[in-house]
Design a protein around this motif. Structure first.
Motif, mmCIF file in Angstrom:
data_model
loop_
_atom_site.group_PDB
_atom_site.id
_atom_site.type_symbol
_atom_site.label_atom_id
_atom_site.label_comp_id
_atom_site.label_asym_id
_atom_site.label_seq_id
_atom_site.Cartn_x
_atom_site.Cartn_y
_atom_site.Cartn_z
ATOM 1 N N ALA A 52 -0.413 0.068 8.529
ATOM 2 C CA ALA A 52 0.334 1.006 7.688
ATOM 3 C C ALA A 52 0.499 2.374 8.350
ATOM 4 C CB ALA A 52 -0.361 1.167 6.346
ATOM 5 N N ALA A 53 -0.365 2.724 9.279
ATOM 6 C CA ALA A 53 -0.382 4.071 9.857
ATOM 7 C C ALA A 53 0.964 4.544 10.407
ATOM 8 C CB ALA A 53 -1.467 4.162 10.927
ATOM 9 N N SER A 61 -3.040 13.701 4.610
ATOM 10 C CA SER A 61 -3.952 12.740 3.972
ATOM 11 C C SER A 61 -3.734 11.313 4.449
ATOM 12 C CB SER A 61 -3.765 12.784 2.454
ATOM 13 O OG SER A 61 -3.980 14.064 1.964
ATOM 14 N N ARG A 62 -2.931 11.135 5.485
ATOM 15 C CA ARG A 62 -2.589 9.774 5.920
ATOM 16 C C ARG A 62 -3.789 8.951 6.346
ATOM 17 N NH1 ARG A 62 -1.430 13.291 9.930
ATOM 18 N NH2 ARG A 62 -1.998 12.728 12.057
ATOM 19 N N GLY A 63 -4.878 9.583 6.719
ATOM 20 C CA GLY A 63 -6.080 8.842 7.077
ATOM 21 C C GLY A 63 -6.921 8.462 5.874
ATOM 22 N N PRO A 120 8.094 7.717 8.390
ATOM 23 C CA PRO A 120 9.273 7.666 7.517
ATOM 24 C C PRO A 120 8.954 8.024 6.069
ATOM 25 C CG PRO A 120 8.686 5.452 8.245
ATOM 26 C CD PRO A 120 7.825 6.407 9.010
ATOM 27 N N CYS A 121 7.747 7.721 5.625
ATOM 28 C CA CYS A 121 7.371 8.078 4.252
ATOM 29 C C CYS A 121 7.381 9.592 4.065
ATOM 30 C CB CYS A 121 5.995 7.522 3.903
ATOM 31 S SG CYS A 121 5.978 5.747 3.671
ATOM 32 N N CYS A 122 6.826 10.313 5.015
ATOM 33 C CA CYS A 122 6.799 11.775 4.926
ATOM 34 C C CYS A 122 8.209 12.353 5.035
ATOM 35 C CB CYS A 122 5.887 12.351 5.996
ATOM 36 S SG CYS A 122 4.148 12.018 5.669
ATOM 37 N N LEU A 182 0.833 -1.194 0.000
ATOM 38 C CA LEU A 182 0.000 0.000 0.000
ATOM 39 C C LEU A 182 0.873 1.251 0.000
ATOM 40 C CD1 LEU A 182 -3.106 0.609 2.158
ATOM 41 C CD2 LEU A 182 -1.300 2.287 2.160
ATOM 42 N N LEU A 183 1.808 1.320 0.921
ATOM 43 C CA LEU A 183 2.678 2.493 1.026
ATOM 44 C C LEU A 183 3.673 2.569 -0.128
ATOM 45 C CD1 LEU A 183 3.153 2.496 4.845
ATOM 46 C CD2 LEU A 183 2.104 4.292 3.489
#
Length: 126
Positions: free
Chosen positions: A89-90, A71-73, A95-97, A11-12
């Motif tokens: 995934a939350a 928008s993470r939600g 780290p993605c940001c 997903l990520l």
């Protein structure tokens, strides 16, 4: 990895490919612009284009990171309705940001490639 972790990872991963590819495309265009500036106006012109590219790259990276965080939600719902995958995934959005915020670091590489400074660029990767 179990199937839940693999689903969260995918997903990520799939989401991150879009903004990072967009940033790389922007920098490819910037590379061409810097190369054109070197050939038509010299190093001073290339420096001016590089400075604008740094400002734009930093702004785009900050905007992508902020958008992703805010928008993470919602982002997980674009890929799956499984709330367990969402909760797994939350924590990974941190780290993605951070990776998105640091995407501007590709700008100096684009500038060096645009000016054909491959010797210094090779030294940077040692």
């Amino acid at each position: 990895l179990g199937s839940l972790q693999a689903a969260s990872h995918l997903l990520l991963f799939q989401y991150m490919m879009f903004p990072l590819t967009a940033m790389n495309s922007l920098l490819t265009v910037g590379n061409s612009q810097i190369s054109h500036a070197v050939n038509s106006g010299g190093m001073d012109a290339a420096r001016q284009v590089s400075n604008r590219l740094l400002l734009m790259g930093g702004s785009v990276a900050c905007a992508m990171s902020s958008f992703t965080w805010l928008s993470r939600g919602v982002i997980p719902w674009l890929f799956t309705t499984n709330v367990v995958v969402h909760s797994t995934a939350a924590p990974c959005f941190v780290p993605c940001c951070l990776m998105l915020a640091l995407a501007w670091l590709k700008v100096p590489e684009a500038a060096l490639l645009g000016t054909s400074d491959t010797r210094f660029l090779s030294w940077c990767y040692l």
